[in-house]
Design a protein around this motif. Structure first.
Motif, short mmCIF file in Angstrom:
data_model
loop_
_atom_site.label_atom_id
_atom_site.label_comp_id
_atom_site.label_asym_id
_atom_site.label_seq_id
_atom_site.Cartn_x
_atom_site.Cartn_y
_atom_site.Cartn_z
N LEU A 1 -6.88 -3.45 -2.25
CA LEU A 1 -5.90 -2.56 -2.87
C LEU A 1 -5.96 -2.64 -4.39
O LEU A 1 -5.83 -1.63 -5.08
N CYS B 1 1.88 1.81 -3.50
CA CYS B 1 0.74 2.26 -4.32
C CYS B 1 0.44 3.75 -4.11
O CYS B 1 -0.03 4.42 -5.03
N LYS B 2 0.70 4.24 -2.93
CA LYS B 2 0.44 5.66 -2.65
C LYS B 2 1.45 6.56 -3.34
O LYS B 2 1.18 7.73 -3.59
N TYR C 1 -6.62 0.73 -6.39
CA TYR C 1 -5.55 1.33 -7.19
C TYR C 1 -5.51 0.81 -8.63
O TYR C 1 -4.71 1.28 -9.44
N GLN D 1 -6.99 -7.60 2.11
CA GLN D 1 -6.38 -6.29 1.85
C GLN D 1 -5.84 -6.21 0.42
O GLN D 1 -5.97 -5.18 -0.24
N GLU E 1 0.83 -1.21 0.00
CA GLU E 1 0.00 0.00 0.00
C GLU E 1 0.87 1.26 0.00
O GLU E 1 0.53 2.26 -0.66
#
Length: 491
Positions: A291, A258-259, A295, A287, A255
Motif C-alpha cells: 500500500l 487510501c482509496k 499510494y 500488504q 486501504e
C-alpha cells in the motif's frame, strides 16, 4: 529631592545584594514613569545615610546603572536619569485593565495553548510500580558505560573530542549501529542512513515537522501512543485512526482510507504494538508495504522494544524489506538501558536523513557526543549484546511470574493475553471496576500504575491499562499483586 527616594527600602539579609535591590527599585521607578528623564538623583553620601547603608553600596548601584545606560553623570552637577530615555506617563487607575497577575506565573502576552500538549508530568515516588513498561536500570551495564564515558572524556585530541560534532550524530556510533542492524535486523544500511536522536520522540518530531504539512492526513492505530499522535497534531496533520485487533493495525481499513483520501504518513509499531503488545501479522506487513508503494505514503516504523521477544526470534522490521524507500525506522536505547540515557536513532534513505539532520541542527545542535561514543564502544565490544541476552532471560522470567500471579490471584477481576514480547501486560479489568479510583487507592498503599485514561479514545473505550513487569523483581511483583488483590477484594 524627589519624594520617591524617601520610599526606598532595602532588606538586609535578603538573597539579593543591597546594591542590586537599590538598582532594581530605581529602574522600576524609571520604567513606570515615576522618575522622568533628567531627574537628579541624591548624592551617594546622602542616599547612603537615608538608607542606612555603606556609601559604597549606593556608588555600586549608580555605577551599574550608568554602565547600563539608565543614568548619566554630569561633572560638577551630579547623577541624573538618562535624558535620552523616553518619557513614560503613568497610567491612571481604571484607564485600562491592568495585569495584576504574578509575572513569574502569568505572561503579559497572549499565546495559544494547544489542548493536545496539556499533559501533566508525574514522577512516581512509590516503592512498588507496575509502570508503562520500563526496563530495570539495576540490570544495566552502568559500570561499563561509565568507564567508556570516562575514556571518551580523557582520551584523544581535546579540541576535536570536546568541540562541535556532526548534527547527524557520532560517526562511530552510526557505523556500529549499521553493523548491529545488519546482524540483528537484516537491514542493509550505512552510516549515511542513520540519524542519532535523543530518543524516539525526537525522531517523531523531526519527521513530523519536516515531512508533514498542515492538513496532511496521518493514519495511526487506536489505541495508540499519545506522544506520537501529539506530534502529528502539532504539525497540523489531520489524524485518522484505525482500530487494532489481535493481529495489529487493520490494513484492509487502511486501504479503504487510501482509496478516499491522500495519506501522507502511517505510524505503526509492527513489533509489540503500543499499548497492546500485539505484533503485526506477516500478511499485513506485506500488504502495508504494498500500500505504501502504491499510494506513496511514508511508513514511520516505531520499533521501541525490538529486542525483547520471548517466544521466538523477533520479527524482522518492515524497514528490512523496504524496496521503495518509504519506511522511516526509529528506535532507542531507552528500553535497553534506561530512559535517562537519551540515545536514539532514525533510519531512512540518505537524502531524507540529511534533511532531518539539517532540521535537528536548529532544534538541538547535536547530541551528547561523549555518550554516543561510549555507546558505540559498548556495541563494538559486545557489551550491549550480552546485556540484552541477559535482560531477555530475566524479563521473560518476570513476565511468566507476573502473568501467573495475575491469573491465580486476580483472575476474577481482569483478563489478558500472555504477551509474546515487550515489557508490559495489556490488561482489561471488569467494567464495574473504576480504574481511576483503584489507581488512586493503590498510590496510598505505595503502588503506582496507570489508570488507563490515556489509552481511551472514541475508537477504544475498554477498561484497560498497561501493567509493566520488567522494572520490578519477583519479590516486588508479588507485593504489587498482593496490594491490588487486597484493594479489589474490598472494592
Amino acid at each position: 529631592m524627589h519624594p520617591f527616594f524617601s520610599t526606598l527600602h532595602l532588606t538586609k539579609g535578603d538573597a539579593a545584594a543591597l546594591y542590586l535591590q537599590l538598582a532594581k527599585q530605581l529602574t522600576a521607578a524609571i520604567t513606570e514613569g515615576i522618575l522622568l528623564p533628567a531627574t537628579q538623583l541624591p548624592g551617594s553620601r546622602y542616599l547612603a545615610q537615608l538608607l542606612s547603608v555603606h556609601r559604597k553600596t549606593v556608588i555600586r548601584a549608580y555605577d551599574d546603572l550608568l554602565a547600563q545606560g539608565w543614568l548619566e553623570s554630569k561633572t560638577g552637577s551630579g547623577t541624573f536619569v538618562a535624558g535620552h530615555l523616553p518619557v513614560i506617563k503613568p497610567e491612571k487607575l481604571g484607564k485600562k485593565i491592568q495585569n495584576t497577575g504574578d509575572p513569574l506565573l502569568i505572561a503579559g502576552f497572549h499565546f495559544e495553548q494547544a489542548d493536545h500538549l496539556a499533559r501533566k508530568f508525574i514522577k512516581e515516588q512509590t516503592s512498588y510500580h507496575l509502570d508503562d513498561g520500563f526496563p530495570d536500570a539495576r540490570l544495566a551495564p552502568l559500570h561499563d558505560l561509565s568507564r567508556a564515558y570516562r575514556t571518551q572524556l580523557i582520551m584523544g585530541n581535546t579540541y576535536h573530542r570536546l568541540g562541535y560534532d556532526d548534527p547527524q550524530g557520532s560517526a562511530w556510533l552510526r557505523e556500529q549501529l549499521a553493523a548491529h542492524f545488519s546482524e540483528t535486523r537484516g537491514m542493509k544500511v550505512t552510516e549515511d542512513n542513520i540519524l542519532i536522536t535523543r530518543g524516539t520522540v525526537m525522531g517523531l518530531y523531526l519527521a513530523s515537522t519536516a515531512l508533514i504539512r498542515p492538513g496532511d492526513n496521518v493514519v495511526a492505530a487506536a489505541p495508540g501512543w499519545t506522544s506520537a499522535n501529539n506530534n502529528f497534531l502539532q504539525a497540523g496533520a489531520n489524524l485518522l485512526q484505525i482500530a487494532v485487533d489481535e493481529y495489529g493495525i487493520n490494513t484492509d481499513e487502511l486501504e479503504k482510507i487510501c482509496k478516499k483520501k491522500n495519506v501522507r504518513m502511517v505510524y505503526v509499531t509492527s513489533h509489540h504494538h503500543y499499548p497492546s503488545s500485539v505484533s503485526l501479522r506477516v500478511e499485513r506487513r506485506i500488504q502495508l508495504l504494498q500500500l505504501s508503494s502504491k499510494y506513496g505514503f511514508i511508513i514511520f516504523e516505531d520499533d521501541y522494544d525490538y529486542d525483547f521477544h520471548y517466544l521466538n526470534k523477533p520479527l524482522s522490521p518492515l524497514a528490512s524489506a523496504d524496496e521503495a524507500g518509504t519506511v522511516l525506522y526509529c528506535g532507542s536505547f531507552t528500553k535497553t538501558i534506561s530512559p535517562a540515557f537519551r540515545v536514539g536513532y532514525l533510519v531512512g534513505s540518505a537524502n531524507v536523513i540529511a534533511q532531518l539532520a539539517r532540521l535537528r541542527r536548529i532544534v538541538d545542535r547535536q547530541g551528547d557526543t561523549m555518550l554516543d561514543n561510549a555507546m558505540a564502544e559498548l556495541l563494538q565490544n559486545g557489551i550491549i549484546q550480552r546485556h540484552l541476552r541477559k535482560s531477555l532471560r530475566v524479563y521473560r522470567q518476570r513476565r511468566d511470574t507476573f502473568c501467573n500471579l495475575l491469573k491465580s490471584e486476580l483472575n476474577s477481576y481482569l483478563n489478558f493475553v500472555l504477551p509474546e514480547g515487550g515489557l508490559a501486560v495489556w490488561t482489561t479489568f471488569e467494567p464495574a471496576i473504576d480504574l481511576v479510583k483503584l489507581a488512586k487507592e493503590a498510590r496510598k498503599k505505595d503502588l503506582s500504575f496507570s489508570d488507563g485514561k490515556i489509552h481511551r479514545s472514541p475508537f477504544y473505550q475498554l477498561n484497560s491499562t498497561r501493567l509493566g513487569f520488567a522494572s520490578s523483581n519477583l519479590d516486588e511483583l508479588a507485593q504489587s499483586v498482593d496490594i491490588l488483590k487486597r484493594l479489589l477484594t474490598n472494592h
